[in-house]
Design an enzyme around this catalytic site. Sequence first.
Site, PDB file in Angstrom:
ATOM      1  N   LYS A 161     -35.700  13.321  26.558  1.00  0.00           N
ATOM      2  CA  LYS A 161     -36.876  12.826  25.538  1.00  0.00           C
ATOM      3  C   LYS A 161     -38.414  13.522  24.766  1.00  0.00           C
ATOM      4  O   LYS A 161     -39.328  13.775  25.946  1.00  0.00           O
ATOM      5  CB  LYS A 161     -37.438  11.799  26.018  1.00  0.00           C
ATOM      6  N   CYS A 185     -33.156   6.092  23.463  1.00  0.00           N
ATOM      7  CA  CYS A 185     -34.079   4.482  23.151  1.00  0.00           C
ATOM      8  C   CYS A 185     -35.051   4.266  21.718  1.00  0.00           C
ATOM      9  O   CYS A 185     -34.374   5.049  20.718  1.00  0.00           O
ATOM     10  CB  CYS A 185     -34.752   4.715  24.121  1.00  0.00           C
ATOM     11  N   GLU A 243     -29.417   5.184  29.219  1.00  0.00           N
ATOM     12  CA  GLU A 243     -30.862   5.303  29.874  1.00  0.00           C
ATOM     13  C   GLU A 243     -31.214   4.652  30.733  1.00  0.00           C
ATOM     14  O   GLU A 243     -30.579   3.491  31.121  1.00  0.00           O
ATOM     15  CB  GLU A 243     -31.651   5.332  28.393  1.00  0.00           C
TER      16      GLU A 243
END
Length: 526
Positions: A337, A392, A272
């Site tokens: 995301k 994440c 990321e």
Amino acid sequence: MPAPVTEPRRPLTLLLAALGGLLTDAAFPQRNLWPLAFVGIALLVLALRRDSARWGFLVGLTWGAVFYLVHLWWVFDSVGGATWVLFSLVLAAYVGLVGAAWVWIRRWPPARRGWVGALAWSALWVALEGVRSIAPFEGFPWARLAFSQTTGPLLRLASLGGTPLVGGIVAGLGFALALVWWRMREGRPGRALVSLGVTVLVPLLCLAVPLGTRAEAGTVTVGAVQGNVPNAGLDAFANARGVIANHVAGTLDLLERAEAEGRSLDVVLWPENAADYDPRRDAQAQAAVTEASEAAGVPILLGTQSYVYGDDGRATARYNDMVRWDPGIGAVAVYAKQHPAPFAEYIPLRDLARRVTSAVDLVTVDMAKGTGPAILPVPVGEREVPFGVAICFEVAYDEIVADSVRDGAEILVVPTNNASFGLTAESEQQLAMTVFRAVEHGRAAVQVSTVGVSGIVWPNGVVSERTELFTPATMLADLPLRTSVTPATNLAPLLQWGAYGVAGLALLLGLVSAGRTRRPDTKGPR
């Protein structure tokens, strides 16, 4: 005659709760003393013996405050003390609700029996963890009890029922330990021995749960690059072009390693934010990524950001993207995301949040939620293999990874950026979640971070390679592609809803029974 059961003094209950929160944290990374989760929960149960819902809330709040203040120290390291304290207390309030609800539940006489009480307590804990994972602001599932067991035998249960089953078993075993004390106090050593036996026997039986690791659809040779960043903290990406250059250099190092080991790569993974300047729009970033992809000769999955612009040319929203970049072509697929982190990637209640910390103004453009499956297809041999992607903090959410597996993911990737959290336990806590997801869904998984800890995880939870914090590193592995679905993939949501139902019913029965005469002997199960 059994010894009389009396309510403990108020200071003692708070001391037990505080010690329980501290011991429970020690079950998680970095200490990984997984049996202490049972002890920490047992101390909370013992601390909740007073027959007052308000005091039960305070006891739970105390347990939660100690646990979260220690466990989430990385929040302090990242954005400062005020946010750390406030955030920890908000999460602790959920444990306070557990304490208050338990006082009401045990007023229902059957809940004072050992096995019924253990079931009700476990359901209550799992239910409140579930609520915490979805609200407010789409929740914060970090630090669920299940994630404390990734180095112990209960991890194997993840393949059967996911976080609800493992977390419920941990809570239940903690309750069983509390029963040992109660029954000894009542002069029932035989029953105390049975309760103690349960806490020992259940983890041993878990060793018999089989975990598959064999390749079911071939293998994939994966390389991962941890490029590192110039500085730790919130300004880690002040030199974003330097970060891109680090990952280009790391890719070249990876290719040298692959050649030395006689391996042919199928895909290269960047973390990321590896390319904070979007290579789809920025010429300099595009040149760097193109150099790396053409040298590798295989696709690179890389983390970047994309922006939405208004008529005045100003950015109105942004997305946290994972992009597949093919040599000679460029971007061919993207996953955005779905769970941006509140107060980190977007700021709810900005004016109010600014009164707590000015760090909220570092987020100048709020991140929007992506849509679509958490899948990136990657060409491997003669076919495209679905890679499940959890960016994440998404690895903490049950549904993100489960949905990707239901959509066909044969391997999992967790690209992350831990640069903001310094040398704290945050990255290792996240790797533990990646280990849990690998076992839960029977998939190999790769966590790749800008700064570490990165790791390669097999479907049985074994970490075959991992990196250190704030060092450039590469990882390389031939990993199995798997298509079978574990029971947990479909059963875990049903168990979570079952916990809501059992906890709600037990609470209702407790409220109905609340008018009955309270006696000192109702403070602990029989």
